[in-house]
Design an enzyme around this catalytic site. Structure first.
Site, short mmCIF file in Angstrom:
data_model
loop_
_atom_site.label_atom_id
_atom_site.label_comp_id
_atom_site.label_asym_id
_atom_site.label_seq_id
_atom_site.Cartn_x
_atom_site.Cartn_y
_atom_site.Cartn_z
N ASP A 22 0.93 -1.36 0.07
CA ASP A 22 0.31 0.10 -0.12
C ASP A 22 1.15 0.90 -0.34
O ASP A 22 0.62 2.03 -1.15
CB ASP A 22 -0.85 0.43 1.26
CG ASP A 22 -2.09 -1.70 0.92
OD1 ASP A 22 -2.32 -1.50 0.18
OD2 ASP A 22 -2.28 -1.75 2.20
N GLU A 287 1.61 -6.74 -5.66
CA GLU A 287 0.79 -5.59 -6.54
C GLU A 287 2.59 -4.48 -7.28
O GLU A 287 1.75 -4.49 -8.12
CB GLU A 287 -0.09 -4.14 -6.05
CG GLU A 287 -0.80 -3.27 -6.75
CD GLU A 287 -1.59 -3.41 -7.09
OE1 GLU A 287 -2.10 -3.51 -6.20
OE2 GLU A 287 -1.80 -1.94 -6.84
O1 TRH Z 1 4.24 -5.97 0.23
P1 TRH Z 1 3.62 -6.71 -0.42
O2 TRH Z 1 3.44 -7.65 -0.41
O3 TRH Z 1 2.16 -5.59 -0.55
C1 TRH Z 1 1.24 -6.11 -0.95
C2 TRH Z 1 0.39 -5.95 -1.88
O4 TRH Z 1 0.51 -4.47 -2.27
C3 TRH Z 1 -0.95 -6.36 -1.79
O5 TRH Z 1 -2.22 -6.04 -3.04
C4 TRH Z 1 -1.72 -5.91 -0.66
O6 TRH Z 1 -3.26 -6.06 -0.57
C5 TRH Z 1 -0.98 -6.09 0.65
O7 TRH Z 1 0.16 -5.62 0.78
C6 TRH Z 1 -1.40 -5.41 1.94
O8 TRH Z 1 4.05 -6.94 -1.97
P2 TRH Z 1 4.64 -5.55 -3.06
O9 TRH Z 1 2.86 -4.92 -3.40
O10 TRH Z 1 5.36 -5.72 -4.24
O11 TRH Z 1 5.03 -4.32 -2.45
C7 TRH Z 1 6.32 -3.97 -1.73
C8 TRH Z 1 6.64 -2.82 -2.56
O12 TRH Z 1 8.05 -2.37 -1.50
C9 TRH Z 1 7.20 -2.34 -3.55
O13 TRH Z 1 6.79 -0.77 -3.57
C10 TRH Z 1 8.82 -2.32 -3.72
C11 TRH Z 1 9.37 -2.32 -1.95
N1 TRH Z 1 10.50 -2.83 -1.87
C12 TRH Z 1 11.50 -2.25 -2.21
O14 TRH Z 1 11.30 0.04 -2.32
N2 TRH Z 1 12.71 -1.78 -1.37
C13 TRH Z 1 12.72 -3.75 -1.37
O15 TRH Z 1 14.13 -4.08 -1.20
C14 TRH Z 1 12.36 -4.48 -1.62
C15 TRH Z 1 11.92 -5.67 -1.36
C16 TRH Z 1 10.70 -4.21 -1.86
#
Ligand code: TRH
Length: 392
Positions: A22, A287
């Site tokens: 989110d 996402e």
């Molecule tokens: O963390 P998530 O599992 O988020 C989830 C989904 O969005 C889901 O739809 C929602 O309902 C739930 O959260 C509450 O995975 P997502 O969406 O890939 O988000 C991870 C974020 O972290 C993304 O913006 C990339 C960021 N990120 C970094 O900036 N640096 C890092 O080193 C890593 C591993 C991730």
């Protein structure tokens, strides 16, 4: 009380439900609106600690701070920073707006409806067909206040996909010089990776499929490096770790046969993009990382966020159908089966399909390169959002 500065600004409200998705999506959108459209953006976030994992320079103790042209405001209950209505108000993923904000909207509606900001609910991304029919629909709230449903999506009739305008140019320049990836691995403290080795990034939820893949990789002929941040993926690999997850440190390496597990430091979003651009295969989730893996133009496995009654599998299949539309049938089938097996935790199937789909298979690589251009469908989400606001 601190006052927010101007009235043509946009406000984005985000609650961190769990994980980073989110805040990841709203932070990325806020940065893009500020950078590409010079829109003053206030991003209200209820959990700055979680946010600081993907923005390490953030100070979780500050009520207000600014990065990349975005005002980051700590959303506390009650609000310690006064909300001043701007041009647009985005409530991300149906988070409940603070009562004082809603009251102010009602007050403005009574004074003069033209003073009420355009109010949108930014929805989760889905490739399902029904999204086109629901995108942009208004819903009437109390006192004739209007809220629009803004649905991201993969087709021209949806709200589009978040993607910065110069992203593909930056990615191509990065990937054109192989020394970039080796330098990045070095900077991240990941040693022993040679240019010919296979490198897989892993940012998934828990699944038995992961331990099956690691078992397979241990016996592979070539060296495989699995880059994994401290987090949920490692819960499925406890049997391969020398200590508790809490005691692992970034940069640590664990060798099993031809597989080396590397504990990856979490980086900001730009660093994460570069990591995805540098790996041969990316295992991503949720996402935002799911989209970034597509923009990386590399083969990927999507671990979708699990939902009740396995509804996530419907969403997964909807995406698979789009993604595989013009892939050669054998590759499409194997890639589909690999993704399904990973999501269903099918150990033997995931191994078989990984082996069948040589991940650097040329047609899959070519498809991974072309897909981002097709998926953007003429305009990214921020561009469509700005146009939507102009028309509303
Ligand atoms: O963390 P998530 O599992 O988020 C989830 C989904 O969005 C889901 O739809 C929602 O309902 C739930 O959260 C509450 O995975 P997502 O969406 O890939 O988000 C991870 C974020 O972290 C993304 O913006 C990339 C960021 N990120 C970094 O900036 N640096 C890092 O080193 C890593 C591993 C991730």
């Amino acid at each position: 009380m601190i006052k927010t500065p101007c009235s043509n600004h946009w406000d984005i409200f985000c609650t961190v439900v769990d994980n980073y998705g989110d805040i990841g999506v709203t932070w990325r959108l806020a940065k893009q609106l500020a950078h590409e459209y010079q829109i003053p953006v206030n991003l209200w976030v209820d959990d700055l600690n979680s946010f600081s994992h993907i923005l390490p320079s953030l100070d979780p103790l500050l009520a207000s701070q600014s990065f990349n042209g975005v005002n980051i405001l700590h959303w506390r209950t009650p609000l310690v920073i006064e909300f001043v209505a701007g041009e647009v108000l985005i409530e991300a993923f149906a988070c409940e707006l603070p009562a004082t904000v809603k009251n102010q909207l009602l007050h403005l509606q009574q004074l003069d409806p033209k003073l009420v900001p355009i109010w949108l609910n930014l929805e989760y991304l889905s490739a399902e067909d029904w999204v086109e029919g629901c995108h942009g629909l208004p819903s009437l709230q109390a006192d004739r206040l209007k809220k629009f449903f803004y649905f991201p999506g993969f087709t021209a009739k949806t709200g589009g996909l978040i993607c910065e305008q110069n992203l593909f140019t930056e990615r191509d320049a990065w990937q054109a010089d192989p020394s970039n990836k080796l330098q990045l691995f070095n900077t991240l403290g990941l040693t022993g990776i040679e240019s010919q080795d296979t490198v897989v990034s892993i940012f998934s939820y828990e699944t038995e499929a992961l331990s099956a893949l690691c078992e397979l990789w241990q016996q592979s002929e070539q060296k495989i490096h699995a880059l994994i941040p401290k987090g949920r993926s490692l819960n499925s690999l406890i049997h391969l770790l020398p200590c508790d997850i809490d005691n692992l440190v970034a940069g640590q390496q664990i060798n099993h046969g031809n597989l080396t597990l590397h504990i990856l430091p979490m980086t900001d979003q730009q660093g994460f993009d570069r990591l995805l651009w540098s790996c041969d295969v990316n295992i991503v989730r949720g996402e935002d990382s799911f989209l970034r893996a597509q923009w990386a133009a590399k083969p990927f496995i999507w671990h979708i966020y699990p939902q009740e009654d396995d509804y996530h599998l419907v969403k997964l299949e909807a995406f698979i159908q789009l993604y595989c539309d013009n892939l050669p049938p054998e590759i499409a089938q194997t890639w589909t089966k690999l993704n399904l097996a990973f999501n269903q935790g099918l150990q033997s199937a995931v191994k078989t399909h990984w082996q069948n789909l040589n991940p650097v298979d040329l047609p899959l690589l070519q498809h991974a390169k072309q897909w981002p251009i097709d998926a953007i469908n003429a305009a990214d989400l921020a561009t469509r959002l700005v146009q939507f606001v102009k028309k509303s």
